[in-house]
Design a protein around this motif. Structure first.
Motif, PDB file in Angstrom:
ATOM      1  N   ASP A 224      18.842  11.822   3.169  1.00  0.00           N
ATOM      2  CA  ASP A 224      19.328  12.974   2.421  1.00  0.00           C
ATOM      3  C   ASP A 224      19.839  12.575   1.047  1.00  0.00           C
ATOM      4  OD1 ASP A 224      21.502  11.606   3.403  1.00  0.00           O
ATOM      5  OD2 ASP A 224      22.628  13.374   4.010  1.00  0.00           O
ATOM      6  N   ALA A 225      20.329  11.338   0.921  1.00  0.00           N
ATOM      7  CA  ALA A 225      20.763  10.860  -0.395  1.00  0.00           C
ATOM      8  C   ALA A 225      19.561  10.536  -1.275  1.00  0.00           C
ATOM      9  CB  ALA A 225      21.647   9.631  -0.236  1.00  0.00           C
ATOM     10  N   VAL A 226      18.500  10.035  -0.668  1.00  0.00           N
ATOM     11  CA  VAL A 226      17.293   9.687  -1.422  1.00  0.00           C
ATOM     12  C   VAL A 226      16.626  10.924  -2.001  1.00  0.00           C
ATOM     13  CG1 VAL A 226      14.957   8.728  -1.214  1.00  0.00           C
ATOM     14  CG2 VAL A 226      16.872   7.576  -0.108  1.00  0.00           C
ATOM     15  N   ALA A 227      16.699  12.037  -1.303  1.00  0.00           N
ATOM     16  CA  ALA A 227      15.954  13.237  -1.684  1.00  0.00           C
ATOM     17  C   ALA A 227      16.263  13.718  -3.098  1.00  0.00           C
ATOM     18  CB  ALA A 227      16.234  14.345  -0.677  1.00  0.00           C
ATOM     19  N   SER A 228      17.488  13.507  -3.550  1.00  0.00           N
ATOM     20  CA  SER A 228      17.863  13.981  -4.880  1.00  0.00           C
ATOM     21  C   SER A 228      17.797  12.897  -5.952  1.00  0.00           C
ATOM     22  CB  SER A 228      19.287  14.547  -4.834  1.00  0.00           C
ATOM     23  OG  SER A 228      20.216  13.536  -4.467  1.00  0.00           O
ATOM     24  N   PHE A 229      17.351  11.714  -5.582  1.00  0.00           N
ATOM     25  CA  PHE A 229      17.365  10.583  -6.514  1.00  0.00           C
ATOM     26  C   PHE A 229      16.234  10.684  -7.523  1.00  0.00           C
ATOM     27  CE2 PHE A 229      16.511   6.206  -7.854  1.00  0.00           C
ATOM     28  CZ  PHE A 229      17.777   5.783  -8.187  1.00  0.00           C
ATOM     29  N   ARG A 230      16.532  10.417  -8.776  1.00  0.00           N
ATOM     30  CA  ARG A 230      15.522  10.422  -9.835  1.00  0.00           C
ATOM     31  C   ARG A 230      15.042   8.992 -10.061  1.00  0.00           C
ATOM     32  NH1 ARG A 230      17.549  13.323 -15.081  1.00  0.00           N
ATOM     33  NH2 ARG A 230      15.343  12.959 -15.614  1.00  0.00           N
ATOM     34  N   ALA A 231      13.782   8.720  -9.720  1.00  0.00           N
ATOM     35  CA  ALA A 231      13.194   7.390  -9.876  1.00  0.00           C
ATOM     36  C   ALA A 231      12.873   7.131 -11.343  1.00  0.00           C
ATOM     37  CB  ALA A 231      11.932   7.277  -9.025  1.00  0.00           C
ATOM     38  N   PRO A 232      12.739   5.873 -11.730  1.00  0.00           N
ATOM     39  CA  PRO A 232      12.473   5.555 -13.139  1.00  0.00           C
ATOM     40  C   PRO A 232      11.040   5.874 -13.549  1.00  0.00           C
ATOM     41  CG  PRO A 232      12.393   3.555 -11.825  1.00  0.00           C
ATOM     42  CD  PRO A 232      12.851   4.651 -10.902  1.00  0.00           C
ATOM     43  N   ARG A 233      10.867   6.130 -14.840  1.00  0.00           N
ATOM     44  CA  ARG A 233       9.550   6.355 -15.420  1.00  0.00           C
ATOM     45  C   ARG A 233       9.375   5.384 -16.576  1.00  0.00           C
ATOM     46  NH1 ARG A 233       7.654  11.276 -13.297  1.00  0.00           N
ATOM     47  NH2 ARG A 233       5.808  11.103 -14.622  1.00  0.00           N
ATOM     48  N   CYS A 234       8.140   5.043 -16.857  1.00  0.00           N
ATOM     49  CA  CYS A 234       7.831   4.113 -17.939  1.00  0.00           C
ATOM     50  C   CYS A 234       8.133   4.757 -19.289  1.00  0.00           C
ATOM     51  CB  CYS A 234       6.358   3.700 -17.855  1.00  0.00           C
ATOM     52  SG  CYS A 234       5.833   2.571 -19.179  1.00  0.00           S
ATOM     53  N   LEU A 235       8.838   4.054 -20.146  1.00  0.00           N
ATOM     54  CA  LEU A 235       9.173   4.576 -21.468  1.00  0.00           C
ATOM     55  C   LEU A 235       7.978   4.548 -22.416  1.00  0.00           C
ATOM     56  CD1 LEU A 235      12.722   3.103 -22.154  1.00  0.00           C
ATOM     57  CD2 LEU A 235      12.097   5.320 -21.212  1.00  0.00           C
TER      58      LEU A 235
ATOM     59  N   ALA B 263       0.834  -1.207   0.000  1.00  0.00           N
ATOM     60  CA  ALA B 263       0.000   0.000   0.000  1.00  0.00           C
ATOM     61  C   ALA B 263       0.867   1.254   0.000  1.00  0.00           C
ATOM     62  CB  ALA B 263      -0.935  -0.007   1.208  1.00  0.00           C
ATOM     63  N   GLU B 264       1.972   1.223   0.728  1.00  0.00           N
ATOM     64  CA  GLU B 264       2.861   2.374   0.770  1.00  0.00           C
ATOM     65  C   GLU B 264       3.478   2.618  -0.603  1.00  0.00           C
ATOM     66  OE1 GLU B 264       6.758   3.938   3.313  1.00  0.00           O
ATOM     67  OE2 GLU B 264       6.283   1.791   3.211  1.00  0.00           O
ATOM     68  N   PHE B 265       3.915   1.562  -1.259  1.00  0.00           N
ATOM     69  CA  PHE B 265       4.580   1.699  -2.554  1.00  0.00           C
ATOM     70  C   PHE B 265       3.632   2.264  -3.609  1.00  0.00           C
ATOM     71  CE2 PHE B 265       6.089   0.426  -6.699  1.00  0.00           C
ATOM     72  CZ  PHE B 265       7.461   0.599  -6.621  1.00  0.00           C
ATOM     73  N   VAL B 266       2.442   1.694  -3.725  1.00  0.00           N
ATOM     74  CA  VAL B 266       1.529   2.133  -4.783  1.00  0.00           C
ATOM     75  C   VAL B 266       0.888   3.474  -4.465  1.00  0.00           C
ATOM     76  CG1 VAL B 266       1.043  -0.250  -5.465  1.00  0.00           C
ATOM     77  CG2 VAL B 266      -0.473   0.888  -3.828  1.00  0.00           C
ATOM     78  N   GLY B 267       0.862   3.867  -3.179  1.00  0.00           N
ATOM     79  CA  GLY B 267       0.165   5.088  -2.806  1.00  0.00           C
ATOM     80  C   GLY B 267       1.034   6.310  -2.642  1.00  0.00           C
ATOM     81  N   SER B 268       2.355   6.172  -2.776  1.00  0.00           N
ATOM     82  CA  SER B 268       3.234   7.293  -2.478  1.00  0.00           C
ATOM     83  C   SER B 268       4.400   7.364  -3.452  1.00  0.00           C
ATOM     84  CB  SER B 268       3.770   7.176  -1.051  1.00  0.00           C
ATOM     85  OG  SER B 268       4.840   8.059  -0.823  1.00  0.00           O
ATOM     86  N   ALA B 269       4.494   8.465  -4.185  1.00  0.00           N
ATOM     87  CA  ALA B 269       5.627   8.667  -5.085  1.00  0.00           C
ATOM     88  C   ALA B 269       6.924   8.757  -4.295  1.00  0.00           C
ATOM     89  CB  ALA B 269       5.416   9.936  -5.909  1.00  0.00           C
ATOM     90  N   GLN B 270       6.842   9.305  -3.090  1.00  0.00           N
ATOM     91  CA  GLN B 270       8.030   9.406  -2.238  1.00  0.00           C
ATOM     92  C   GLN B 270       8.512   8.019  -1.825  1.00  0.00           C
ATOM     93  OE1 GLN B 270       7.437  11.512   1.471  1.00  0.00           O
ATOM     94  NE2 GLN B 270       9.599  12.073   1.595  1.00  0.00           N
ATOM     95  N   ALA B 271       7.570   7.123  -1.517  1.00  0.00           N
ATOM     96  CA  ALA B 271       7.952   5.760  -1.165  1.00  0.00           C
ATOM     97  C   ALA B 271       8.593   5.051  -2.349  1.00  0.00           C
ATOM     98  CB  ALA B 271       6.726   4.985  -0.681  1.00  0.00           C
ATOM     99  N   ARG B 272       8.073   5.278  -3.549  1.00  0.00           N
ATOM    100  CA  ARG B 272       8.673   4.666  -4.739  1.00  0.00           C
ATOM    101  C   ARG B 272      10.077   5.223  -4.979  1.00  0.00           C
ATOM    102  NH1 ARG B 272       3.295   5.297  -6.337  1.00  0.00           N
ATOM    103  NH2 ARG B 272       3.678   7.173  -7.605  1.00  0.00           N
ATOM    104  N   GLN B 273      10.237   6.528  -4.791  1.00  0.00           N
ATOM    105  CA  GLN B 273      11.570   7.119  -4.935  1.00  0.00           C
ATOM    106  C   GLN B 273      12.544   6.483  -3.943  1.00  0.00           C
ATOM    107  OE1 GLN B 273      12.134  11.026  -3.228  1.00  0.00           O
ATOM    108  NE2 GLN B 273      13.464  11.682  -4.922  1.00  0.00           N
ATOM    109  N   ARG B 274      12.106   6.315  -2.687  1.00  0.00           N
ATOM    110  CA  ARG B 274      12.963   5.710  -1.666  1.00  0.00           C
ATOM    111  C   ARG B 274      13.312   4.271  -2.027  1.00  0.00           C
ATOM    112  NH1 ARG B 274       9.810   6.369   2.184  1.00  0.00           N
ATOM    113  NH2 ARG B 274       9.033   4.259   2.549  1.00  0.00           N
TER     114      ARG B 274
END
Length: 298
Positions: free
Chosen positions: A189-200, A67-78
């Motif tokens: 603090d390292a996660v904050a600047s991370f660019r998560a993947p997007r679907c091509l 639920a956390e993963f699908v409901g939060s972009a921040q969780a996916r980034q982490r």
């Protein structure tokens, strides 16, 4: 094809931690053939992939929740930052003697399908076939928006391009031990600047490893296939699982209800204590290679 009963005359050296009486029952059951294996995280600990639980059954680390993963972009980034940092170590894991022994039991004709709760693909790397991945595989990534699937190695390449120097910036001690989901702990603090993947394909940001996170549901067709596989067994052989999670324990309950013998080899207590025909509190590496040698020489 079953090789028939084997003589119960093999013993380990006096310093062995294997219960001989229990081992004799295990060998007799497996020697009849028609065995189905249900394997858990304990299969892969000797390959450097730890279990979420210790031998006492207590959860040692907090896994990603569905639920956390699908409901939060921040969780996916982490998650993706941690997965990116841990992938090379996770992907470098190799089958251990227990994985090879399972494949050899199949080659001997006593073991049939393997239903695994693991997502690491190590059974297949060891040469096993008929492997049903109950919780999916980290080798694949799925877009929750459009359904597109892509190989995990391709996602790693995208993340490298999108996050140049990210791994180099991590302190040597900031990335923890790799976990069963392939990720490691990375400082916030390292996660904050991370660019998560997007679907091509659709451009969405809901890419998810093709695994069942805690709190998620195993697809019904996979559950049905697993039940049918267990119901066809002469013996259900549980390897390296505490059976704390109902997604695995339910197959033991079904086998017991149908009168199918259940043999368990794992460290520590299990949720099914008292239900199996035989239960060995032993390392898989102490039991399975010996079992292969005994049956191959029978």
């Amino acid at each position: 094809m079953s090789r028939g009963p084997v003589p119960l005359d093999q013993t380990l050296p006096p310093d062995s931690a294997v219960d001989e009486e229990g081992y004799a029952v295990l060998r007799r059951l497996v020697s009849r053939g028609g065995v189905v294996a249900l394997t858990g995280a304990g299969m892969s600990t000797a390959s450097g992939i730890p279990d979420y639980r210790g031998p006492d059954g207590q959860r040692r680390v907090q896994p990603m929740q569905h639920a956390e993963f699908v409901g939060s972009a921040q969780a996916r980034q982490r998650y993706w930052a941690r997965s990116f940092a841990g992938w090379d170590r996770f992907n470098a894991a190799r089958p251990n003697p227990a994985h090879h022994a399972v494949a050899q039991l199949q080659q001997l004709g006593v073991l049939g399908p393997v239903v695994t709760q693991n997502v690491d693909g190590l059974h297949q790397r060891a040469g096993a076939d008929q492997v049903l991945e109950l919780h999916g595989s980290l080798d694949r990534v799925t877009c929750l928006d459009c359904g597109e699937q892509v190989a995990r190695v391709a996602v790693q390449e995208w993340l490298e391009a999108a996050n140049p120097g990210f791994l180099a910036r991590l302190d040597s001690g900031s990335a923890g031990q790799v976990r069963p989901d392939g990720d490691v702990v990375v400082a916030d603090d390292a996660v904050a600047s991370f660019r998560a993947p997007r679907c091509l394909v659709c451009g969405g940001d809901s890419l998810k490893p093709d695994v069942v996170f805690f709190g998620g549901s195993v697809p019904r067709p996979v559950v049905d296939r697993a039940f049918a596989t267990v119901e066809s067994a002469s013996t259900l052989l549980v390897l390296g699982s505490s059976l704390r999670v109902m997604s695995g324990y339910r197959f033991v309950r079904r086998a017991t209800r149908l009168g199918i013998p259940v043999a368990v080899v794992t460290r520590g207590e299990t949720r099914a204590d008292g239900e199996p025909t035989v239960q060995l509190d032993s390392l898989l590496g102490d039991v399975l290679p010996r079992l292969v040698a005994d049956l191959a020489g029978a």
